[in-house]
Design a protein around this motif. Sequence first.
Motif, PDB file in Angstrom:
ATOM      1  N   THR A  85     -23.086 -21.166  33.932  1.00 51.51           N
ATOM      2  CA  THR A  85     -23.194 -20.145  34.837  1.00 51.51           C
ATOM      3  C   THR A  85     -21.878 -19.486  35.319  1.00 51.51           C
ATOM      4  N   ASP A  86     -20.796 -20.327  35.067  1.00 52.01           N
ATOM      5  CA  ASP A  86     -19.394 -19.891  35.489  1.00 52.01           C
ATOM      6  C   ASP A  86     -18.810 -18.881  34.241  1.00 52.01           C
ATOM      7  N   LYS A  89     -20.519 -15.602  34.456  1.00 54.32           N
ATOM      8  CA  LYS A  89     -19.693 -14.697  35.297  1.00 54.32           C
ATOM      9  C   LYS A  89     -18.598 -14.101  34.766  1.00 54.32           C
TER      10      LYS A  89
END
Length: 101
Positions: A85-86, A89
């Motif tokens: 997820t990081d 992003k």
Amino acid sequence: MDGRITHVMASRGTELSFVASWCATSSKALVMQYPDKTDVDTLYATACKIEDKYPHLEAFWSHPKHKENNTPKPCVIVQPKDELTDLRKQIGYEAEDSKDY
């Protein structure tokens, strides 16, 4: 890859043991390579089994039969969901199914 990716030769039935051991390492990803004769259904079932047992992980399958960006050998790749997820992003990745049409 500087020790950031763990690569193992897997066989059916060894996956959860490999994942459990890998979770105790600082490696960023686990790549489980399977014999050439392994079919897509087996890889898919393995990825689902891993995600069911370890909800904090994401498992992807890859098979040379599907060409394009797939691996040259059948494999399942496992990574922590929070790190993915990081990373997504950071690079501005947006999943196809989240786009408005």
